[in-house]
Design a protein around this motif. Structure first.
Motif, PDB file in Angstrom:
ATOM      1  N   GLU A  67       0.875  -1.215  -0.083  1.00 46.46           N
ATOM      2  CA  GLU A  67       0.146   0.077   0.107  1.00 46.46           C
ATOM      3  C   GLU A  67       0.786   1.308   0.063  1.00 46.46           C
ATOM      4  O   GLU A  67       1.738   1.414   1.166  1.00 46.46           O
ATOM      5  CB  GLU A  67      -1.000   0.071   1.299  1.00 46.46           C
ATOM      6  N   THR A  68       0.716   1.974  -1.167  1.00 49.20           N
ATOM      7  CA  THR A  68       1.831   3.186  -1.257  1.00 49.20           C
ATOM      8  C   THR A  68       0.956   4.236  -0.107  1.00 49.20           C
ATOM      9  O   THR A  68      -0.245   4.256   0.266  1.00 49.20           O
ATOM     10  CB  THR A  68       1.787   3.977  -2.561  1.00 49.20           C
ATOM     11  N   LYS A  69       1.868   5.328   0.429  1.00 51.32           N
ATOM     12  CA  LYS A  69       1.458   6.124   1.354  1.00 51.32           C
ATOM     13  C   LYS A  69       0.745   7.173   0.446  1.00 51.32           C
ATOM     14  O   LYS A  69       1.163   7.506  -0.813  1.00 51.32           O
ATOM     15  CB  LYS A  69       2.838   6.679   2.034  1.00 51.32           C
ATOM     16  N   GLN A  70      -0.368   7.984   1.266  1.00 54.09           N
ATOM     17  CA  GLN A  70      -1.185   8.827   0.510  1.00 54.09           C
ATOM     18  C   GLN A  70      -1.346   9.845   1.235  1.00 54.09           C
ATOM     19  O   GLN A  70      -1.440   9.693   2.528  1.00 54.09           O
ATOM     20  CB  GLN A  70      -2.378   8.097  -0.067  1.00 54.09           C
ATOM     21  N   ASN A  71      -1.717  11.167   0.669  1.00 52.11           N
ATOM     22  CA  ASN A  71      -2.209  12.175   1.528  1.00 52.11           C
ATOM     23  C   ASN A  71      -3.144  13.168   0.673  1.00 52.11           C
ATOM     24  O   ASN A  71      -3.208  13.202  -0.532  1.00 52.11           O
ATOM     25  CB  ASN A  71      -1.145  13.235   1.895  1.00 52.11           C
ATOM     26  N   ASP A  72      -3.797  13.957   1.473  1.00 48.15           N
ATOM     27  CA  ASP A  72      -4.706  15.076   0.734  1.00 48.15           C
ATOM     28  C   ASP A  72      -4.017  16.303   1.262  1.00 48.15           C
ATOM     29  O   ASP A  72      -3.697  16.676   2.320  1.00 48.15           O
ATOM     30  CB  ASP A  72      -6.097  15.154   1.331  1.00 48.15           C
ATOM     31  N   PHE A  73      -4.126  17.305   0.070  1.00 43.86           N
ATOM     32  CA  PHE A  73      -3.406  18.614   0.414  1.00 43.86           C
ATOM     33  C   PHE A  73      -4.352  19.641  -0.059  1.00 43.86           C
ATOM     34  O   PHE A  73      -4.685  19.538  -1.240  1.00 43.86           O
ATOM     35  CB  PHE A  73      -2.227  18.891  -0.416  1.00 43.86           C
ATOM     36  N   THR A  74      -4.720  20.704   0.616  1.00 44.98           N
ATOM     37  CA  THR A  74      -5.571  21.743   0.259  1.00 44.98           C
ATOM     38  C   THR A  74      -5.021  23.427   0.802  1.00 44.98           C
ATOM     39  O   THR A  74      -4.131  23.179   1.644  1.00 44.98           O
ATOM     40  CB  THR A  74      -7.073  21.531   0.826  1.00 44.98           C
ATOM     41  N   VAL A  75      -5.417  24.177  -0.022  1.00 45.67           N
ATOM     42  CA  VAL A  75      -5.074  25.562   0.455  1.00 45.67           C
ATOM     43  C   VAL A  75      -6.286  26.143   0.194  1.00 45.67           C
ATOM     44  O   VAL A  75      -6.930  26.232  -0.628  1.00 45.67           O
ATOM     45  CB  VAL A  75      -4.031  25.961  -0.267  1.00 45.67           C
ATOM     46  N   ASN A  76      -6.623  27.487   0.723  1.00 48.93           N
ATOM     47  CA  ASN A  76      -7.731  28.186   0.505  1.00 48.93           C
ATOM     48  C   ASN A  76      -7.228  30.013   1.024  1.00 48.93           C
ATOM     49  O   ASN A  76      -6.418  29.900   1.769  1.00 48.93           O
ATOM     50  CB  ASN A  76      -8.992  28.014   1.197  1.00 48.93           C
ATOM     51  N   SER A  77      -7.869  30.907   0.498  1.00 52.55           N
ATOM     52  CA  SER A  77      -7.316  32.236   0.895  1.00 52.55           C
ATOM     53  C   SER A  77      -8.185  32.881   1.475  1.00 52.55           C
ATOM     54  O   SER A  77      -9.743  32.507   1.280  1.00 52.55           O
ATOM     55  CB  SER A  77      -6.866  32.910  -0.575  1.00 52.55           C
ATOM     56  N   THR A  78      -8.074  33.759   2.357  1.00 51.35           N
ATOM     57  CA  THR A  78      -8.887  34.571   3.108  1.00 51.35           C
ATOM     58  C   THR A  78      -9.607  35.529   2.346  1.00 51.35           C
ATOM     59  O   THR A  78     -10.667  36.494   2.774  1.00 51.35           O
ATOM     60  CB  THR A  78      -8.426  35.104   4.337  1.00 51.35           C
ATOM     61  N   GLN A  79      -8.747  36.048   1.112  1.00 48.43           N
ATOM     62  CA  GLN A  79      -9.530  37.052   0.217  1.00 48.43           C
ATOM     63  C   GLN A  79      -9.215  36.689  -1.219  1.00 48.43           C
ATOM     64  O   GLN A  79      -8.142  35.904  -1.462  1.00 48.43           O
ATOM     65  CB  GLN A  79      -8.457  38.293   0.414  1.00 48.43           C
ATOM     66  N   SER A  80     -10.363  37.119  -1.863  1.00 48.03           N
ATOM     67  CA  SER A  80     -10.045  36.788  -3.422  1.00 48.03           C
ATOM     68  C   SER A  80      -9.509  38.048  -4.099  1.00 48.03           C
ATOM     69  O   SER A  80      -8.891  37.991  -5.395  1.00 48.03           O
ATOM     70  CB  SER A  80     -11.335  36.385  -3.973  1.00 48.03           C
ATOM     71  N   GLN A  81      -9.474  39.305  -3.536  1.00 45.78           N
ATOM     72  CA  GLN A  81      -8.882  40.418  -4.075  1.00 45.78           C
ATOM     73  C   GLN A  81      -8.094  41.240  -2.968  1.00 45.78           C
ATOM     74  O   GLN A  81      -8.587  41.113  -1.949  1.00 45.78           O
ATOM     75  CB  GLN A  81     -10.181  41.383  -4.664  1.00 45.78           C
TER      76      GLN A  81
END
Length: 401
Positions: A67-81
């Motif tokens: 079983e290969t190692k796996q992960n989830d990676f996310t990023v979000n911004s507090t502002q769009s402009q």
């Protein structure tokens, strides 16, 4: 020995790095031996191994599950402009799936945009890698160029699993628009005498304390004076730091002529405003003078009397006041040849004698020339107007007529 990959994608290599082909037999020694499996896809892997001896007898299959190692990676911004130079908070999360325990590095790219990323107090440029933890963590992104920033973040685990996540932030150039008001008080203004200008800058949509203002000034004609601010002298065309809001700067006229001064104020966002002010300088009075010794009351047993006069108006020239003022006083400074000193005489201008354009002040009358203190002596004359300004001095010598 031969192998077959039953599930997943990958390859097996020998110790020398050569890749072993699927379902192909390879010689192996008795005892312990090693091969390497390199997974080329995430998830479950199943491999079947069979060993055949010289007599064709097979041993196996031996099936290995990985079983290969796996992960989830996310990023979000507090502002769009945001505005260029602003700092935008970003939230990250790395979640390990199944077997954990990896370490991670991260780096970012911005394409044609220009920006910087701060993590745990250190600022990184695009392409620089740095260690990040698993779980939630934060960073700060500063957009430098005016554009839509597509910021792509990549994390790579110690198991060589790489994940990508991105955010889009539109960075606009901040422009602080403002109104400019310039005024000076209703006071009498004289050459070489300071008077204040008041400046008010008012940002119409609110002021950013990091925005700075500066000012220059020029004249619609010849140089007419200078500004003094915080003890420093600024001349035409020089840049003056101007605090936001209300400020006073002192101006010193170097001319008797009225003039127009043009002001230009610009802030660090590139927005500018101009204003012009007309300045009326109260011109100094002009003095005209001549000194004469006259013979008077001549005839009879006693002969002539002699008088010394100072004229302040005569047929070829006349003292004068300007800007609605009138002449108020006359100061005569003349050398006394008997006492070897300068005498000072002050007269009201309206007390002058004479007729028509001739106006004069009598300094002395004696029955003998030898008794005249001011005969042939040097004098200085100036006049004062009702604006409180003295004229320049004019000089001469008493002339015998």
């Amino acid at each position: 020995m031969s192998y077959e990959i039953l599930e997943g994608n990958g390859k097996i290599t020998g110790i020398n790095g050569n890749t072993l082909q699927n379902s192909t037999g390879y010689p192996v020694a008795l005892g312990n031996f090693s091969f390497f499996y390199i997974p080329e896809s995430l998830g479950s892997h199943q491999i079947s191994f069979i060993v055949t001896d010289n007599y064709g007898q097979e041993v196996g299959p031996v099936i290995i599950d990985l079983e290969t190692k796996q992960n989830d990676f996310t990023v979000n911004s507090t502002q769009s402009q945001a505005n260029t130079g602003d700092v935008v908070d970003l939230n990250f999360n790395i979640t390990e799936l199944g077997i954990g325990g990896d370490t991670y590095i991260m780096y970012f790219s911005t394409g044609s945009s220009n920006g910087a990323f701060e993590f745990q107090g250190t600022t990184y440029a695009a392409g620089e890698s740095f260690t990040v933890p698993t779980g939630s963590f934060q960073g700060k992104y500063t957009g430098i160029s005016e554009s839509n920033h597509n910021i792509e973040f990549k994390v790579r685990s110690s198991s060589e699993v790489e994940k990508t996540a991105d955010v889009n932030i539109q960075f606009n150039k901040y422009e602080e628009f403002f109104d400019l008001t310039v005024s000076h008080p209703s006071v009498d203004i004289f050459q070489d005498r300071q008077f204040p200008f008041s400046f008010v800058t008012n940002a119409t949509a609110g002021h950013d304390t990091e925005v700075t203002y500066e000012m220059t000034f020029s004249f619609s004609g010849a140089n007419a004076g200078f500004i003094t601010y915080n003890g420093q002298v600024y001349r035409e065309g020089e840049t003056i730091p101007l605090p936001y809001g209300s400020e006073r700067l002192d101006f010193t006229p170097l001319t008797e002529e009225s003039f127009t001064i043009d002001f230009g104020v610009e802030n660090s966002t590139g927005i500018s405003q101009t204003a012009s002010e007309s300045v009326t300088v109260l011109k100094k009075p002009k003095v005209a003078a001549k000194g004469e010794k006259h013979n008077i009351s001549c005839g009879g047993f006693n002969g002539c009397d002699y008088q010394v006069l100072i004229y302040t108006c005569f047929n070829t020239n006349c003292s004068e006041a300007y800007n609605g003022a009138t002449l108020q006083q006359v100061e005569i400074r003349i050398y006394n040849r008997f006492d070897n000193r300068w005498d000072v005489r002050l007269f009201n201008y309206n007390d002058a004698q004479g007729q028509g354009v001739e106006r004069y002040f009598e300094l002395e009358v004696e029955p003998s020339e030898d008794k005249l203190r001011y005969l042939d002596q040097r004098y200085e004359v100036r006049v004062l107007d009702t604006n409180g300004q003295w004229s320049e001095k004019t000089t001469g010598n008493i002339i015998r007529v």
